[in-house]
Design a protein around this motif. Structure first.
Motif, PDB file in Angstrom:
ATOM      1  N   LEU A  44       0.829  -1.204   0.000  1.00 47.21           N
ATOM      2  CA  LEU A  44       0.000   0.000   0.000  1.00 47.21           C
ATOM      3  C   LEU A  44       0.864   1.256   0.000  1.00 47.21           C
ATOM      4  O   LEU A  44       0.614   2.200  -0.772  1.00 47.21           O
ATOM      5  N   LEU A  45       1.901   1.278   0.836  1.00 46.73           N
ATOM      6  CA  LEU A  45       2.799   2.433   0.874  1.00 46.73           C
ATOM      7  C   LEU A  45       3.545   2.584  -0.438  1.00 46.73           C
ATOM      8  O   LEU A  45       3.711   3.716  -0.940  1.00 46.73           O
ATOM      9  N   LEU A  46       3.981   1.484  -1.015  1.00 43.16           N
ATOM     10  CA  LEU A  46       4.685   1.536  -2.297  1.00 43.16           C
ATOM     11  C   LEU A  46       3.785   2.120  -3.379  1.00 43.16           C
ATOM     12  O   LEU A  46       4.217   2.963  -4.180  1.00 43.16           O
ATOM     13  N   ALA A  47       2.536   1.675  -3.416  1.00 41.68           N
ATOM     14  CA  ALA A  47       1.604   2.182  -4.423  1.00 41.68           C
ATOM     15  C   ALA A  47       1.342   3.671  -4.230  1.00 41.68           C
ATOM     16  O   ALA A  47       1.254   4.438  -5.210  1.00 41.68           O
ATOM     17  N   MET A  48       1.248   4.114  -2.983  1.00 36.82           N
ATOM     18  CA  MET A  48       1.006   5.533  -2.718  1.00 36.82           C
ATOM     19  C   MET A  48       2.191   6.392  -3.162  1.00 36.82           C
ATOM     20  O   MET A  48       2.007   7.439  -3.801  1.00 36.82           O
ATOM     21  N   LEU A  49       3.403   5.947  -2.860  1.00 39.68           N
ATOM     22  CA  LEU A  49       4.589   6.716  -3.235  1.00 39.68           C
ATOM     23  C   LEU A  49       4.745   6.784  -4.750  1.00 39.68           C
ATOM     24  O   LEU A  49       5.032   7.853  -5.314  1.00 39.68           O
ATOM     25  N   CYS A  50       4.562   5.649  -5.411  1.00 44.08           N
ATOM     26  CA  CYS A  50       4.701   5.637  -6.873  1.00 44.08           C
ATOM     27  C   CYS A  50       3.577   6.428  -7.536  1.00 44.08           C
ATOM     28  O   CYS A  50       3.807   7.180  -8.498  1.00 44.08           O
ATOM     29  N   GLY A  51       2.360   6.275  -7.022  1.00 48.09           N
ATOM     30  CA  GLY A  51       1.246   7.038  -7.584  1.00 48.09           C
ATOM     31  C   GLY A  51       1.425   8.528  -7.399  1.00 48.09           C
ATOM     32  O   GLY A  51       1.083   9.326  -8.285  1.00 48.09           O
ATOM     33  N   LEU A 235      15.079   0.803   5.778  1.00 53.84           N
ATOM     34  CA  LEU A 235      15.089   2.161   5.248  1.00 53.84           C
ATOM     35  C   LEU A 235      15.974   2.274   4.010  1.00 53.84           C
ATOM     36  O   LEU A 235      15.606   2.924   3.028  1.00 53.84           O
ATOM     37  N   ILE A 236      17.132   1.641   4.050  1.00 51.62           N
ATOM     38  CA  ILE A 236      18.058   1.764   2.925  1.00 51.62           C
ATOM     39  C   ILE A 236      17.501   1.049   1.690  1.00 51.62           C
ATOM     40  O   ILE A 236      17.727   1.493   0.552  1.00 51.62           O
ATOM     41  N   CYS A 237      16.747  -0.033   1.884  1.00 56.53           N
ATOM     42  CA  CYS A 237      16.118  -0.711   0.743  1.00 56.53           C
ATOM     43  C   CYS A 237      15.025   0.153   0.127  1.00 56.53           C
ATOM     44  O   CYS A 237      14.905   0.241  -1.100  1.00 56.53           O
ATOM     45  N   TRP A 238      14.234   0.792   0.975  1.00 59.77           N
ATOM     46  CA  TRP A 238      13.197   1.682   0.459  1.00 59.77           C
ATOM     47  C   TRP A 238      13.808   2.883  -0.235  1.00 59.77           C
ATOM     48  O   TRP A 238      13.314   3.306  -1.297  1.00 59.77           O
ATOM     49  N   LEU A 239      14.865   3.447   0.317  1.00 59.28           N
ATOM     50  CA  LEU A 239      15.516   4.595  -0.305  1.00 59.28           C
ATOM     51  C   LEU A 239      16.062   4.230  -1.676  1.00 59.28           C
ATOM     52  O   LEU A 239      15.844   4.960  -2.663  1.00 59.28           O
ATOM     53  N   TYR A 240      16.744   3.116  -1.753  1.00 61.80           N
ATOM     54  CA  TYR A 240      17.338   2.709  -3.027  1.00 61.80           C
ATOM     55  C   TYR A 240      16.262   2.340  -4.041  1.00 61.80           C
ATOM     56  O   TYR A 240      16.338   2.720  -5.219  1.00 61.80           O
ATOM     57  N   GLY A 241      15.241   1.596  -3.590  1.00 63.08           N
ATOM     58  CA  GLY A 241      14.178   1.211  -4.513  1.00 63.08           C
ATOM     59  C   GLY A 241      13.428   2.409  -5.063  1.00 63.08           C
ATOM     60  O   GLY A 241      13.101   2.464  -6.261  1.00 63.08           O
ATOM     61  N   TYR A 242      13.175   3.394  -4.194  1.00 65.54           N
ATOM     62  CA  TYR A 242      12.453   4.592  -4.647  1.00 65.54           C
ATOM     63  C   TYR A 242      13.314   5.419  -5.593  1.00 65.54           C
ATOM     64  O   TYR A 242      12.817   5.984  -6.571  1.00 65.54           O
ATOM     65  N   VAL A 259       8.985  -2.536 -10.973  1.00 61.10           N
ATOM     66  CA  VAL A 259       9.395  -3.921 -10.715  1.00 61.10           C
ATOM     67  C   VAL A 259      10.666  -3.964  -9.868  1.00 61.10           C
ATOM     68  O   VAL A 259      10.778  -4.764  -8.927  1.00 61.10           O
ATOM     69  N   LEU A 260      11.624  -3.099 -10.175  1.00 58.90           N
ATOM     70  CA  LEU A 260      12.864  -3.072  -9.397  1.00 58.90           C
ATOM     71  C   LEU A 260      12.607  -2.614  -7.960  1.00 58.90           C
ATOM     72  O   LEU A 260      13.158  -3.178  -7.005  1.00 58.90           O
ATOM     73  N   PHE A 261      11.780  -1.599  -7.802  1.00 61.58           N
ATOM     74  CA  PHE A 261      11.418  -1.118  -6.472  1.00 61.58           C
ATOM     75  C   PHE A 261      10.778  -2.235  -5.654  1.00 61.58           C
ATOM     76  O   PHE A 261      11.163  -2.526  -4.512  1.00 61.58           O
ATOM     77  N   LEU A 262       9.799  -2.901  -6.252  1.00 62.74           N
ATOM     78  CA  LEU A 262       9.107  -3.989  -5.579  1.00 62.74           C
ATOM     79  C   LEU A 262      10.051  -5.153  -5.281  1.00 62.74           C
ATOM     80  O   LEU A 262       9.970  -5.786  -4.224  1.00 62.74           O
ATOM     81  N   GLY A 263      10.984  -5.413  -6.190  1.00 61.82           N
ATOM     82  CA  GLY A 263      11.910  -6.522  -6.007  1.00 61.82           C
ATOM     83  C   GLY A 263      12.812  -6.341  -4.796  1.00 61.82           C
ATOM     84  O   GLY A 263      12.997  -7.277  -3.996  1.00 61.82           O
ATOM     85  N   PHE A 264      13.357  -5.137  -4.615  1.00 64.01           N
ATOM     86  CA  PHE A 264      14.239  -4.903  -3.475  1.00 64.01           C
ATOM     87  C   PHE A 264      13.465  -4.918  -2.160  1.00 64.01           C
ATOM     88  O   PHE A 264      13.947  -5.454  -1.154  1.00 64.01           O
ATOM     89  N   VAL A 265      12.296  -4.335  -2.157  1.00 68.97           N
ATOM     90  CA  VAL A 265      11.485  -4.346  -0.937  1.00 68.97           C
ATOM     91  C   VAL A 265      11.091  -5.778  -0.572  1.00 68.97           C
ATOM     92  O   VAL A 265      11.135  -6.170   0.603  1.00 68.97           O
ATOM     93  N   THR A 266      10.713  -6.574  -1.574  1.00 68.70           N
ATOM     94  CA  THR A 266      10.316  -7.956  -1.323  1.00 68.70           C
ATOM     95  C   THR A 266      11.487  -8.787  -0.819  1.00 68.70           C
ATOM     96  O   THR A 266      11.332  -9.603   0.107  1.00 68.70           O
ATOM     97  N   ALA A 267      12.665  -8.606  -1.409  1.00 70.67           N
ATOM     98  CA  ALA A 267      13.841  -9.360  -0.975  1.00 70.67           C
ATOM     99  C   ALA A 267      14.158  -9.097   0.490  1.00 70.67           C
ATOM    100  O   ALA A 267      14.495 -10.018   1.249  1.00 70.67           O
ATOM    101  N   GLU A 268      14.028  -7.846   0.908  1.00 69.46           N
ATOM    102  CA  GLU A 268      14.286  -7.510   2.308  1.00 69.46           C
ATOM    103  C   GLU A 268      13.225  -8.120   3.215  1.00 69.46           C
ATOM    104  O   GLU A 268      13.534  -8.634   4.303  1.00 69.46           O
ATOM    105  N   ARG A 269      11.960  -8.112   2.777  1.00 74.51           N
ATOM    106  CA  ARG A 269      10.880  -8.636   3.602  1.00 74.51           C
ATOM    107  C   ARG A 269      10.971 -10.166   3.749  1.00 74.51           C
ATOM    108  O   ARG A 269      10.642 -10.710   4.805  1.00 74.51           O
ATOM    109  N   ILE A 270      11.400 -10.853   2.715  1.00 75.21           N
ATOM    110  CA  ILE A 270      11.539 -12.310   2.801  1.00 75.21           C
ATOM    111  C   ILE A 270      12.520 -12.667   3.917  1.00 75.21           C
ATOM    112  O   ILE A 270      12.273 -13.571   4.726  1.00 75.21           O
ATOM    113  N   GLY A 271      13.640 -11.952   3.965  1.00 75.78           N
ATOM    114  CA  GLY A 271      14.594 -12.194   5.041  1.00 75.78           C
ATOM    115  C   GLY A 271      13.982 -11.954   6.407  1.00 75.78           C
ATOM    116  O   GLY A 271      14.223 -12.709   7.356  1.00 75.78           O
ATOM    117  N   ALA A 272      13.176 -10.891   6.530  1.00 78.11           N
ATOM    118  CA  ALA A 272      12.549 -10.577   7.815  1.00 78.11           C
ATOM    119  C   ALA A 272      11.550 -11.654   8.225  1.00 78.11           C
ATOM    120  O   ALA A 272      11.455 -12.017   9.401  1.00 78.11           O
TER     121      ALA A 272
END
Length: 320
Positions: A44-51, A235-242, A259-272
């Motif tokens: 949801l946050l990703l969609a808001m920032l990109c939109g 934070l650093i993943c969100w900064l880089y992805g954005y 796709v790249l933004f979503l990919g980095f955020v997803t990779a970080e979340r999988i680890g979490a």
């Protein structure tokens, strides 16, 4: 000697074990849905920032959207890759260590059953004590399962309550209380001369192995990665992805940036998510503790016991 003719006439044995766990292709979407459900707020946050960027670009045409130049973006990308790789490696190590420890508990349980059978044998006077100690081991495994998850599975809870009552214990019995009871029962066998010094030592070694594995699992549950590291890498993943999204949007490649933004955020979340292997939802992120406990119940109490017949999936996407 068995002749070749005799061997050829023997009926072919059918395999008695099921196939190893394997992700069914039809359940690949289930895994994606589990991931999306966990990430719903992030998405949801990703969609808001990109939109917001796309709307601002249409309303107020800008010459430049990037807030990090090319060289800075490259250096940041290297740092993000290192941090994400480190986090995911640590998360998998924690998950695998938890699975290994549950494997140790399975082996300890089987060894406990065999040791009691060896020491007590066919002595009818001690059969009740033997069965009680074996059942107590199964109860401890399920109590550890529930303690690590922090909740009770409803059908297993009822069966565990019945097992507790058969041992003369209350529904609210705790894991540490059952361990104290086991120590008392071992001491009682020794005082009654049912086992000798060697037998008591063998039983205590089995108890020690179980306690060591239990402590390792509790350590994993109660010691997450430092929160400062968790916040920083997120934070650093969100900064880089954005920053990537802005760069590619400026070039007219909105989909690639997204796709790249979503990919980095997803990779970080999988680890979490993998970092905590004792999830309550029984998803593909967690160690299959119910499956392990059912296996222990089957080995120690027999396939006819209720805990050995719990309906569980053998598909990793639905491990419980």
């Amino acid at each position: 000697m068995i002749t070749e003719v005799a061997i050829a006439s023997m009926p072919e044995r059918q395999p008695v074990h099921s196939q190893p766990p394997k992700l069914a292709r039809r359940n690949a979407l289930r895994v994606a849905w589990q991931m999306a459900a966990r990430m719903r707020l992030d998405l949801l946050l990703l969609a808001m920032l990109c939109g917001l960027v796309l709307v601002a670009k249409q309303q107020m045409p800008m010459k430049r959207l990037e807030f990090i130049d090319g060289s800075g973006l490259s250096m940041l990308g290297i740092a993000v890759s290192i941090f994400v790789a480190f986090r995911n490696t640590q998360a998998i190590n924690r998950w695998w260590e938890a699975r290994v420890l549950w494997g140790d508990i399975t082996n300890c349980s089987r060894h406990w059953r065999d040791t009691l059978r060896t020491l007590i044998g066919d002595d009818n006077r001690l059969q009740a004590q033997q069965q009680r100690l074996v059942a107590l081991q199964v109860l401890q495994c399920w109590l550890l399962n529930f303690e690590l998850r922090g909740f009770w599975r409803r059908d297993a809870r009822q069966l565990v309550s019945e097992l507790s009552h058969s041992l003369g214990l209350a529904d609210s019995v705790r894991l540490d209380q059952t361990m104290a009871l086991r120590a008392d029962l071992i001491g009682g066998l020794y005082r009654d001369d049912a086992i000798n010094d060697w037998g008591r030592d063998a039983l205590l070694r089995g108890t020690e192995a179980f306690t060591n594995a239990l402590g390792g699992l509790q350590r994993i549950r109660n010691t997450p990665l430092p929160p400062t590291y968790d916040v920083f890498i997120r934070l650093i993943c969100w900064l880089y992805g954005y920053a990537l999204f802005l760069t590619f949007t400026h070039r007219g490649l909105v989909f690639t940036g997204l796709v790249l933004f979503l990919g980095f955020v997803t990779a970080e979340r999988i680890g979490a998510y993998v970092e905590g292997p004792f999830d309550q939802d029984g998803s593909s992120f967690c160690v299959p503790m119910d499956v392990v406990c059912r296996t222990i119940s089957t080995d120690l109490l027999g396939s006819g016991h209720g805990l050995a017949g719990l309906p569980l999936s053998n598909d990793p996407s639905q491990w419980s």
